[in-house]
Design an enzyme around this catalytic site. Structure first.
Site, PDB file in Angstrom:
ATOM      1  CE1 TYR A  22     -17.316  42.466 -10.692  1.00 13.84           C
ATOM      2  CE2 TYR A  22     -15.938  43.055 -12.550  1.00 13.84           C
ATOM      3  CZ  TYR A  22     -16.920  42.267 -11.990  1.00 13.84           C
ATOM      4  OH  TYR A  22     -17.487  41.261 -12.740  1.00 13.84           O
ATOM      5  CG  HIS A  66     -22.616  43.262 -13.250  1.00 14.89           C
ATOM      6  ND1 HIS A  66     -21.701  43.988 -12.528  1.00 14.89           N
ATOM      7  CD2 HIS A  66     -22.279  41.960 -13.068  1.00 14.89           C
ATOM      8  CE1 HIS A  66     -20.845  43.162 -11.932  1.00 14.89           C
ATOM      9  NE2 HIS A  66     -21.197  41.931 -12.245  1.00 14.89           N
TER      10      HIS A  66
END
Length: 342
Positions: free
Chosen positions: A57, A125
Site C-alpha cells: 500500500y 497477501h
C-alpha cells in the site's frame, strides 16, 4: 499518565470496526499531511483499536507508523493491534515473493516502519496470485510466518485475498496439517453487491480459523458518490449499476457510502464476523463510520427504526444490483498476470 486501555494480549479482540490504512496510500485520492495523525487519534478515542496495512500500500506502513508514534503518549503500543502483510510488493504477479527468506525480511522491515518490535497479525497477501505450494510448501510463506509466531515476533498468522475458494483451500490444508490458520481476511465479499463471505465463514470456522475479517465494505470505493477509481476491476455494467445506486441515494437525501457501510456492519452478528476493515483517511471519515455503526446498533436494539425512504431506496438498490448479485470479478486480472517487461 495515559487513560488508554491495553488490548487483550492473549486473545484478538478488535472493535467491530477496524482502521483500513490502505486508504492512506493515496491510491484512492490524495491526502493531506495532517490527516493520518488526526484520523488515528480519533479512531482510538472512539474505540477503534485495530489497524491494517501492507508494504504493497505505497507509503502506508511509514505513514501509519509515524502517525501512531506521534500519539504514543496518549495511546501506547499496548492499546491497539497492528496487522500487515507479506508477499506482495507491486502490481503484477512478477512483484510477488513468497519465499521464507523474503517473508522473514519483510516482517522485520514492516516492524521498523511501524515502530514496533512485534506484530499482532501478518497475512500472506493476495494468495491467489501465486501457486498453492508457494503459500503452504516447505521454505515458503506460511512456514516462515508460523516460525516467527513461535519466536514471539508475531501473534497471529493469516491469509488474505479475493477468491474465497482459494482462501478456504489454504485454510483446510492447514487444518489437515495440524497447524490451522489463526485468521482470514476477505475483501469485497460482504457488500451491497456480494455477500458470499456469509456462506464461507462457517467453512472457515470448521477449518479451525478463529477470526474472520471483512474488508472493503464499500467494494473498494465502488459504492461512493465519486465512483470507483479508474483501476477498479469491476466491469462497466457493474460500475454503471453502482453509479445508479449512488445517484438514487443522493436524490433521496442519502449517501451511498453510508448505506453500504451500514449494510455491511449489520451483517456482522448474522455470520459471526470478527471485525469489518474500512478504509479511513481523516477524522471526519472515522466519525462518519462510527456514527453509521452506532445507528446500526440502535436499530438492532430496537431504539431506532429504519425510515421508510431509506427502506424504499435499499429495495431499489437491491433491484439495481440483482443482475450482479454475488458476482466476483477475476483475480488476478489479465493485466496483473501480464509480464510488464514484455
Amino acid at each position: 499518565m495515559t487513560l488508554a486501555k491495553s488490548v487483550d494480549q492473549n486473545e484478538y479482540k478488535p472493535f467491530e470496526l477496524s482502521f483500513g490504512a490502505g486508504a492512506l496510500s493515496g491510491a484512492y485520492n490524495s491526502i493531506e499531511d495532517h490527516w493520518p495523525v488526526e484520523a488515528c487519534r480519533e479512531a482510538l478515542r472512539l474505540g477503534i483499536n485495530s489497524f491494517d496495512t501492507s508494504p504493497y500500500y505505497g507509503k502506508s506502513e511509514f505513514i501509519l507508523g509515524d502517525a501512531l508514534q506521534a500519539i504514543k503518549d496518549e495511546f501506547p503500543r499496548s492499546s491497539y493491534y497492528i496487522s500487515t502483510k507479506v508477499g506482495r510488493y507491486g502490481y503484477s504477479v512478477k512483484d510477488f515473493d513468497y519465499s521464507a527468506e523474503r517473508v522473514t525480511a519483510s516482517v522485520e522491515e514492516s516492524m521498523k516502519r511501524l515502530h514496533t518490535d512485534y506484530l499482532d497479525i501478518v497475512f500472506c497477501h493476495d494468495v491467489e496470485f501465486v501457486p498453492f505450494e508457494h503459500v503452504v510448501g516447505p521454505n515458503c510463506a506460511l512456514e516462515a510466518l508460523f516460525r516467527l509466531k513461535d519466536q514471539g515476533k508475531i501473534k497471529y498468522v493469516g491469509v488474505s485475498g479475493y477468491p474465497l475458494e482459494v482462501l478456504l483451500r489454504i485454510a483446510e490444508h492447514q487444518s489437515a496439517q495440524g497447524r490451522p490458520l489463526d485468521i482470514v481476511l476477505s475483501y469485497c465479499h460482504y457488500t451491497l453487491q456480494n455477500t458470499m463471505l456469509a456462506k464461507y465463514t462457517p467453512q472457515f470456522r470448521a477449518a479451525g480459523v478463529r477470526y474472520v475479517l471483512n474488508a472493503s465494505p464499500l467494494g473498494m470505493a465502488l459504492f461512493r458518490e465519486a465512483g470507483p477509481p479508474d483501476w477498479h476491476p469491476a466491469h462497466p455494467p457493474l460500475r454503471e449499476a453502482a453509479h445508479k445506486c449512488a445517484s438514487l441515494a443522493k436524490e433521496n437525501g442519502l449517501n451511498i457510502s453510508e448505506l453500504a457501510s451500514m449494510f455491511a456492519f449489520a451483517g456482522r452478528d448474522a455470520f459471526n464476523l470478527t471485525s469489518t476493515v474500512i478504509g479511513l483517511q481523516k477524522k471526519e471519515e472515522v466519525r462518519t463510520a462510527i456514527d453509521a455503526w452506532q445507528l446500526v446498533k440502535q436499530r438492532e436494539q430496537g431504539t431506532q427504526t429504519v425510515p421508510q425512504v431509506e427502506a424504499n431506496v435499499m429495495a431499489q438498490i437491491t433491484d439495481l444490483l440483482r443482475p450482479f448479485k454475488d458476482f466476483s470479478w477475476q483475480s488476478p486480472s489479465a493485466k496483473e498476470m501480464a509480464d510488464p517487461s514484455q
